[in-house]
Design a protein around this motif. Structure first.
Motif, PDB file in Angstrom:
ATOM      1  N   VAL A 154       0.879  -1.176   0.000  1.00 65.01           N
ATOM      2  CA  VAL A 154       0.000   0.000   0.000  1.00 65.01           C
ATOM      3  C   VAL A 154       0.909   1.216   0.000  1.00 65.01           C
ATOM      4  O   VAL A 154       1.803   1.327   0.847  1.00 65.01           O
ATOM      5  CB  VAL A 154      -0.936   0.023   1.228  1.00 65.01           C
ATOM      6  N   GLY A 155       0.705   2.110  -0.953  1.00 64.58           N
ATOM      7  CA  GLY A 155       1.513   3.325  -1.025  1.00 64.58           C
ATOM      8  C   GLY A 155       3.004   3.061  -1.141  1.00 64.58           C
ATOM      9  O   GLY A 155       3.813   3.823  -0.612  1.00 64.58           O
ATOM     10  N   ASN A 210     -11.631  -0.081   1.172  1.00 67.44           N
ATOM     11  CA  ASN A 210     -11.851   0.914   2.212  1.00 67.44           C
ATOM     12  C   ASN A 210     -11.643   0.180   3.528  1.00 67.44           C
ATOM     13  O   ASN A 210     -12.524  -0.579   3.984  1.00 67.44           O
ATOM     14  CB  ASN A 210     -13.258   1.512   2.113  1.00 67.44           C
ATOM     15  N   GLN A 215      -9.732   4.635   2.353  1.00 64.00           N
ATOM     16  CA  GLN A 215      -9.558   4.104   1.004  1.00 64.00           C
ATOM     17  C   GLN A 215      -8.077   3.905   0.689  1.00 64.00           C
ATOM     18  O   GLN A 215      -7.264   4.811   0.876  1.00 64.00           O
ATOM     19  CB  GLN A 215     -10.193   5.037  -0.021  1.00 64.00           C
ATOM     20  N   GLN A 216      -7.756   2.701   0.215  1.00 66.33           N
ATOM     21  CA  GLN A 216      -6.382   2.332  -0.105  1.00 66.33           C
ATOM     22  C   GLN A 216      -6.369   1.530  -1.409  1.00 66.33           C
ATOM     23  O   GLN A 216      -7.313   0.802  -1.707  1.00 66.33           O
ATOM     24  CB  GLN A 216      -5.761   1.458   0.994  1.00 66.33           C
ATOM     25  N   LYS A 217      -5.291   1.661  -2.155  1.00 69.40           N
ATOM     26  CA  LYS A 217      -5.066   0.803  -3.324  1.00 69.40           C
ATOM     27  C   LYS A 217      -3.997  -0.209  -2.930  1.00 69.40           C
ATOM     28  O   LYS A 217      -2.875   0.164  -2.589  1.00 69.40           O
ATOM     29  CB  LYS A 217      -4.608   1.612  -4.535  1.00 69.40           C
ATOM     30  N   VAL A 218      -4.356  -1.479  -2.960  1.00 73.21           N
ATOM     31  CA  VAL A 218      -3.435  -2.564  -2.609  1.00 73.21           C
ATOM     32  C   VAL A 218      -2.855  -3.136  -3.898  1.00 73.21           C
ATOM     33  O   VAL A 218      -3.590  -3.459  -4.827  1.00 73.21           O
ATOM     34  CB  VAL A 218      -4.172  -3.681  -1.833  1.00 73.21           C
ATOM     35  N   LEU A 273      -3.349   1.460   8.989  1.00 73.86           N
ATOM     36  CA  LEU A 273      -3.970   2.057   7.808  1.00 73.86           C
ATOM     37  C   LEU A 273      -5.494   1.993   7.896  1.00 73.86           C
ATOM     38  O   LEU A 273      -6.057   0.977   8.314  1.00 73.86           O
ATOM     39  CB  LEU A 273      -3.522   1.328   6.540  1.00 73.86           C
ATOM     40  N   ASP A 311      -8.901  -2.094  -4.894  1.00 72.00           N
ATOM     41  CA  ASP A 311      -9.298  -0.847  -4.228  1.00 72.00           C
ATOM     42  C   ASP A 311     -10.186  -1.206  -3.049  1.00 72.00           C
ATOM     43  O   ASP A 311     -11.232  -1.846  -3.222  1.00 72.00           O
ATOM     44  CB  ASP A 311     -10.027   0.039  -5.238  1.00 72.00           C
ATOM     45  N   PHE A 334      -3.740  -4.739   7.927  1.00 73.07           N
ATOM     46  CA  PHE A 334      -3.462  -3.380   7.474  1.00 73.07           C
ATOM     47  C   PHE A 334      -2.829  -2.505   8.551  1.00 73.07           C
ATOM     48  O   PHE A 334      -2.493  -1.350   8.289  1.00 73.07           O
ATOM     49  CB  PHE A 334      -4.746  -2.718   6.963  1.00 73.07           C
TER      50      PHE A 334
END
Length: 172
Positions: free
Chosen positions: A115-116, A169, A146-149, A143, A167, A140
């Motif tokens: 993530v990020g 949440n 909303q995250q893009k994994v 965290l 994508d 997570f």
């Protein structure tokens, strides 16, 4: 005295191993993607989001190991890198299960989740061949939202990996 049928059978049995060794080896085939929560390519295949070629082969996002793109560096699937495409966001708990659907299995070194740009999970399979479905519990940590994994399946005996973006949440 042997009959012609017997002689033919003996010759065939003797030549079979020679023919088998001389035939070209088929390349190992490994394909897979995250089906739950639905990855971007799973959303394309389901028609949730309008996509191109990936619609018909969600399992084919393959590229060299070490990439950080949803498309695995494959220009045919570049739309997977487009964050503005309207991807459905799936609510997940802080400790979520990710399910890979493997349409062709291959020996696996590791599975990684980012993530990020930060790795949040690593699963080492040590070269084992996975089953048709592989599940991972991903924590997570701190965290939320909303995250893009980026999920990566690193194949053990090639220089390639398979890529999937999901994508989510977290805690939503």
């Amino acid at each position: 005295m042997r009959t012609n049928k017997t002689k033919a059978a003996l010759i065939g049995a003797a030549l079979a191993p020679v023919v088998a060794v001389c035939l070209p080896a088929s390349s190992a085939s490994a394909h897979g993607y995250i089906s739950d929560p639905p990855s971007r390519q799973a959303q394309c295949a389901a028609g949730t989001v309008s996509c191109g070629d990936i619609t018909y082969e969600p399992q084919s996002v393959e590229g060299p190991k070490g990439l950080t793109s949803c498309s695995g560096g494959n220009s045919r699937f570049a739309e997977l890198d487009d964050d503005s495409k309207g991807w459905a966001v799936t609510p997940v708990p802080k400790n979520a299960t990710f399910s890979w659907k493997l349409t062709a299995r291959h020996s696996t070194s590791t599975w990684e989740y980012y993530v990020g740009g930060q790795r949040i999970a690593l699963f080492d399979d040590g070269g084992a061949q996975p089953g048709e479905v592989v599940n991972h519990q991903v924590d997570f940590g701190g965290l939320t939202g909303q995250q893009k994994v980026l999920a990566v399946w690193n194949v053990a005996d090639t220089s390639n990996a398979f890529y999937a973006c999901i994508d989510v949440n977290v805690g939503g």
